[in-house]
Every structure is written in structure tokens, then in C-alpha cells.
Motif scaffolding. Sequence first.
Motif, PDB file in Angstrom:
ATOM      1  N   ARG A 120       0.850  -1.183   0.000  1.00 40.51           N
ATOM      2  CA  ARG A 120       0.000   0.000   0.000  1.00 40.51           C
ATOM      3  C   ARG A 120       0.885   1.231   0.000  1.00 40.51           C
ATOM      4  NH1 ARG A 120      -5.204  -0.038   0.646  1.00 40.51           N
ATOM      5  NH2 ARG A 120      -6.227  -2.025   0.938  1.00 40.51           N
ATOM      6  N   TYR A 121       0.531   2.176  -0.858  1.00 39.12           N
ATOM      7  CA  TYR A 121       1.183   3.474  -0.898  1.00 39.12           C
ATOM      8  C   TYR A 121       0.409   4.359   0.065  1.00 39.12           C
ATOM      9  CZ  TYR A 121       2.131   8.142  -2.884  1.00 39.12           C
ATOM     10  OH  TYR A 121       2.451   9.461  -3.068  1.00 39.12           O
ATOM     11  N   ASN A 122       1.080   4.825   1.111  1.00 38.25           N
ATOM     12  CA  ASN A 122       0.446   5.680   2.117  1.00 38.25           C
ATOM     13  C   ASN A 122       1.182   7.011   2.153  1.00 38.25           C
ATOM     14  OD1 ASN A 122      -1.561   3.913   3.579  1.00 38.25           O
ATOM     15  ND2 ASN A 122       0.270   2.639   3.630  1.00 38.25           N
ATOM     16  N   VAL A 123       0.438   8.087   2.001  1.00 43.47           N
ATOM     17  CA  VAL A 123       1.051   9.403   2.038  1.00 43.47           C
ATOM     18  C   VAL A 123       0.033  10.414   2.563  1.00 43.47           C
ATOM     19  CG1 VAL A 123       0.443  10.044  -0.328  1.00 43.47           C
ATOM     20  CG2 VAL A 123       2.488  11.026   0.703  1.00 43.47           C
ATOM     21  N   GLN A 124       0.545  11.450   3.226  1.00 40.99           N
ATOM     22  CA  GLN A 124      -0.266  12.577   3.668  1.00 40.99           C
ATOM     23  C   GLN A 124       0.385  13.826   3.096  1.00 40.99           C
ATOM     24  OE1 GLN A 124       1.198  10.565   6.386  1.00 40.99           O
ATOM     25  NE2 GLN A 124      -0.419   9.141   5.858  1.00 40.99           N
ATOM     26  N   TYR A 125      -0.450  14.717   2.589  1.00 38.12           N
ATOM     27  CA  TYR A 125       0.071  15.943   1.992  1.00 38.12           C
ATOM     28  C   TYR A 125      -0.896  17.085   2.308  1.00 38.12           C
ATOM     29  CZ  TYR A 125       1.887  19.239  -1.419  1.00 38.12           C
ATOM     30  OH  TYR A 125       2.420  20.348  -2.010  1.00 38.12           O
ATOM     31  N   LEU A 126      -0.365  18.224   2.741  1.00 33.65           N
ATOM     32  CA  LEU A 126      -1.182  19.389   3.058  1.00 33.65           C
ATOM     33  C   LEU A 126      -1.107  20.371   1.902  1.00 33.65           C
ATOM     34  CD1 LEU A 126      -2.981  20.555   5.295  1.00 33.65           C
ATOM     35  CD2 LEU A 126      -0.959  21.715   6.197  1.00 33.65           C
ATOM     36  N   ASP A 127      -2.229  20.559   1.217  1.00 34.68           N
ATOM     37  CA  ASP A 127      -2.295  21.399   0.021  1.00 34.68           C
ATOM     38  C   ASP A 127      -2.963  22.732   0.338  1.00 34.68           C
ATOM     39  OD1 ASP A 127      -2.061  22.019  -2.733  1.00 34.68           O
ATOM     40  OD2 ASP A 127      -4.118  21.353  -3.101  1.00 34.68           O
ATOM     41  N   THR A 128      -2.613  23.761  -0.418  1.00 36.27           N
ATOM     42  CA  THR A 128      -3.220  25.086  -0.302  1.00 36.27           C
ATOM     43  C   THR A 128      -3.834  25.438  -1.653  1.00 36.27           C
ATOM     44  OG1 THR A 128      -1.470  25.675   1.259  1.00 36.27           O
ATOM     45  CG2 THR A 128      -2.794  27.478   0.402  1.00 36.27           C
ATOM     46  N   PRO A 129      -5.090  25.011  -1.921  1.00 33.10           N
ATOM     47  CA  PRO A 129      -5.670  25.226  -3.249  1.00 33.10           C
ATOM     48  C   PRO A 129      -6.135  26.652  -3.522  1.00 33.10           C
ATOM     49  CG  PRO A 129      -7.246  24.118  -1.849  1.00 33.10           C
ATOM     50  CD  PRO A 129      -5.962  24.212  -1.057  1.00 33.10           C
ATOM     51  N   ASN A 130      -6.360  27.466  -2.479  1.00 29.97           N
ATOM     52  CA  ASN A 130      -6.800  28.867  -2.642  1.00 29.97           C
ATOM     53  C   ASN A 130      -8.060  28.991  -3.499  1.00 29.97           C
ATOM     54  OD1 ASN A 130      -4.680  30.084  -1.110  1.00 29.97           O
ATOM     55  ND2 ASN A 130      -3.317  29.675  -2.827  1.00 29.97           N
ATOM     56  N   THR A 131      -9.078  28.224  -3.177  1.00 30.41           N
ATOM     57  CA  THR A 131     -10.318  28.266  -3.950  1.00 30.41           C
ATOM     58  C   THR A 131     -11.501  27.824  -3.096  1.00 30.41           C
ATOM     59  OG1 THR A 131     -11.367  27.538  -5.998  1.00 30.41           O
ATOM     60  CG2 THR A 131     -10.091  25.887  -4.811  1.00 30.41           C
ATOM     61  N   THR A 132     -12.698  28.205  -3.541  1.00 31.47           N
ATOM     62  CA  THR A 132     -13.936  27.665  -2.964  1.00 31.47           C
ATOM     63  C   THR A 132     -14.700  26.907  -4.054  1.00 31.47           C
ATOM     64  OG1 THR A 132     -15.084  29.749  -3.406  1.00 31.47           O
ATOM     65  CG2 THR A 132     -14.160  29.446  -1.178  1.00 31.47           C
ATOM     66  N   SER A 133     -14.026  26.608  -5.145  1.00 33.85           N
ATOM     67  CA  SER A 133     -14.634  25.835  -6.231  1.00 33.85           C
ATOM     68  C   SER A 133     -14.422  24.346  -5.995  1.00 33.85           C
ATOM     69  CB  SER A 133     -14.002  26.214  -7.574  1.00 33.85           C
ATOM     70  OG  SER A 133     -14.248  27.560  -7.873  1.00 33.85           O
ATOM     71  N   SER A 134     -15.277  23.544  -6.583  1.00 34.89           N
ATOM     72  CA  SER A 134     -15.142  22.100  -6.510  1.00 34.89           C
ATOM     73  C   SER A 134     -13.754  21.700  -7.019  1.00 34.89           C
ATOM     74  CB  SER A 134     -16.232  21.436  -7.354  1.00 34.89           C
ATOM     75  OG  SER A 134     -16.100  20.044  -7.328  1.00 34.89           O
ATOM     76  N   THR A 135     -13.044  20.911  -6.230  1.00 31.48           N
ATOM     77  CA  THR A 135     -11.662  20.561  -6.535  1.00 31.48           C
ATOM     78  C   THR A 135     -11.485  19.054  -6.464  1.00 31.48           C
ATOM     79  OG1 THR A 135     -10.952  22.658  -5.576  1.00 31.48           O
ATOM     80  CG2 THR A 135      -9.255  20.972  -5.865  1.00 31.48           C
ATOM     81  N   ILE A 136     -10.952  18.464  -7.542  1.00 30.42           N
ATOM     82  CA  ILE A 136     -10.735  17.020  -7.569  1.00 30.42           C
ATOM     83  C   ILE A 136      -9.256  16.716  -7.365  1.00 30.42           C
ATOM     84  CG2 ILE A 136     -10.509  16.915 -10.095  1.00 30.42           C
ATOM     85  CD1 ILE A 136     -11.943  14.129  -9.872  1.00 30.42           C
ATOM     86  N   TYR A 137      -8.995  15.732  -6.519  1.00 32.39           N
ATOM     87  CA  TYR A 137      -7.651  15.211  -6.299  1.00 32.39           C
ATOM     88  C   TYR A 137      -7.639  13.775  -6.804  1.00 32.39           C
ATOM     89  CZ  TYR A 137      -6.802  19.205  -3.246  1.00 32.39           C
ATOM     90  OH  TYR A 137      -6.639  20.473  -2.755  1.00 32.39           O
ATOM     91  N   LYS A 138      -6.494  13.339  -7.350  1.00 31.14           N
ATOM     92  CA  LYS A 138      -6.400  11.973  -7.831  1.00 31.14           C
ATOM     93  C   LYS A 138      -4.958  11.489  -7.734  1.00 31.14           C
ATOM     94  CE  LYS A 138      -5.793  13.235 -12.715  1.00 31.14           C
ATOM     95  NZ  LYS A 138      -6.357  13.112 -14.061  1.00 31.14           N
ATOM     96  N   THR A 139      -4.796  10.172  -7.825  1.00 34.68           N
ATOM     97  CA  THR A 139      -3.462   9.591  -7.843  1.00 34.68           C
ATOM     98  C   THR A 139      -3.162   9.031  -9.221  1.00 34.68           C
ATOM     99  OG1 THR A 139      -4.240   7.431  -7.063  1.00 34.68           O
ATOM    100  CG2 THR A 139      -3.476   9.000  -5.389  1.00 34.68           C
ATOM    101  N   GLN A 140      -1.881   9.016  -9.537  1.00 32.22           N
ATOM    102  CA  GLN A 140      -1.394   8.377 -10.750  1.00 32.22           C
ATOM    103  C   GLN A 140      -0.210   7.496 -10.372  1.00 32.22           C
ATOM    104  OE1 GLN A 140      -0.442  11.634 -13.466  1.00 32.22           O
ATOM    105  NE2 GLN A 140      -2.472  11.470 -14.407  1.00 32.22           N
ATOM    106  N   MET A 141       0.061   6.474 -11.200  1.00 31.70           N
ATOM    107  CA  MET A 141       1.225   5.631 -10.964  1.00 31.70           C
ATOM    108  C   MET A 141       1.884   5.270 -12.290  1.00 31.70           C
ATOM    109  SD  MET A 141      -0.199   1.882  -9.861  1.00 31.70           S
ATOM    110  CE  MET A 141      -1.102   0.865 -11.029  1.00 31.70           C
ATOM    111  N   ALA A 142       3.120   4.770 -12.200  1.00 31.43           N
ATOM    112  CA  ALA A 142       3.881   4.340 -13.370  1.00 31.43           C
ATOM    113  C   ALA A 142       4.890   3.288 -12.910  1.00 31.43           C
ATOM    114  CB  ALA A 142       4.616   5.521 -13.997  1.00 31.43           C
ATOM    115  N   VAL A 143       5.311   2.426 -13.832  1.00 33.61           N
ATOM    116  CA  VAL A 143       6.364   1.459 -13.519  1.00 33.61           C
ATOM    117  C   VAL A 143       7.722   2.140 -13.659  1.00 33.61           C
ATOM    118  CG1 VAL A 143       5.017  -0.577 -14.129  1.00 33.61           C
ATOM    119  CG2 VAL A 143       6.406   0.537 -15.883  1.00 33.61           C
ATOM    120  N   HIS A 144       8.730   1.571 -13.002  1.00 28.67           N
ATOM    121  CA  HIS A 144      10.083   2.118 -13.038  1.00 28.67           C
ATOM    122  C   HIS A 144      10.715   1.945 -14.421  1.00 28.67           C
ATOM    123  CE1 HIS A 144      14.142   3.088 -11.776  1.00 28.67           C
ATOM    124  NE2 HIS A 144      14.556   1.930 -12.256  1.00 28.67           N
TER     125      HIS A 144
END
Length: 174
Positions: A120-144
Motif C-alpha cells: 500500500r502506498y500511504n502518504v499525507q500531503y497538506l495542500d493550499t488550493p486557494n479556492t472555494t470551487s469544486s476541486t478534484i484530487y487523484k493519484t497516478q502511478m507508473a512502472v520504473h
Amino acid sequence: VDKIVPVDGVGTDSGNTVYGGGIVQIVQNNTSSEVSMTSTTFADTGLNCTITPKFASSKILIIVNQQYRFTRSSSQTGGGFRILRGSTVIQTGPDNSSGSEPFGEYLVVDGASNIELYSRYNVQYLDTPNTTSSTIYKTQMAVHTTNNSAQARAQYQANDENGRSYMTLIEVSA
């Protein structure tokens, strides 16, 4: 109540230190839909979550718990992940100096002719989007690497596995 702020106030962001206050809202999404890839180019894992911040000054704490499987007919396997806000990369794991060959998750077993890495990939990140609009977050991956039949799977579902991944977004007042 318009805003939740700690009694002593919220610290001022400085350098690598980012501050937040009280929890405004929490949103969580999950998926068990398997996604498979064989490229060193990052692609969507199918894990995403949307939040509409109540305040433009808020921070968003992103918590990812991503199930994955990397395989390769070699003595080593691995790849990497990253988090995007919309189409903007906001967090990524290590890679080589050219920005390719992600290896945030990697396993070497000398002498092996086939290797599999389930975790499992586990991570925490604190973002500052500066908006009140609907905001989507997603993950991506790739092989080495694409050599030796390298493959990555998110939310792996074969062989009685029931891979499920989670993303939690927490709006924090600032």
C-alpha cells in the motif's frame, strides 16, 4: 460558526512549515476497480476524491491509502505514485534526475527470475488550493522500467485479492 480556529490562532506558513487550524469538513472516496499499466508515463489509478472548500484560505489535508501490485520477470520491480489537484502535480515520489523512472516503491531480490511486490502506498500531503470551487484530487502511478514485462496494478483483484484504495480529504481552517 463561520470558522474554527485554534484558541492561540493559526501559525503563519514559513518555508517548509505549513500550518492549519480546525477541521471544517471531511470527504472520503474509495475504489476497488482494478487498473493495470505497463508504462513509465504516469496514468490515473482510478482513485480520486472531490471537495468544495468552504473558505479560500483553507488547507486540504490529503490522505492516500493506495493498494498496488508491481511485477516483473527480473530480480527487481517497482514504480511510483503522485498526487494531482486537477491536472496539476502537487506531490510526487522519487525518480531519477531526468524525472523519469519513478521508484518510490521498489524491491530487489538478487537471483530471482520473477518478482512481485504487493503493498500500500500511504502518504499525507497538506495542500493550499486557494479556492472555494469544486476541486478534484487523484493519484497516478507508473512502472520504473518497461523492460522484462514490468507491470503495475492498482486495486489488484486477481487470486482472491480484494484490493481497495482510499482517499480522504480534510478541509482545515487557516
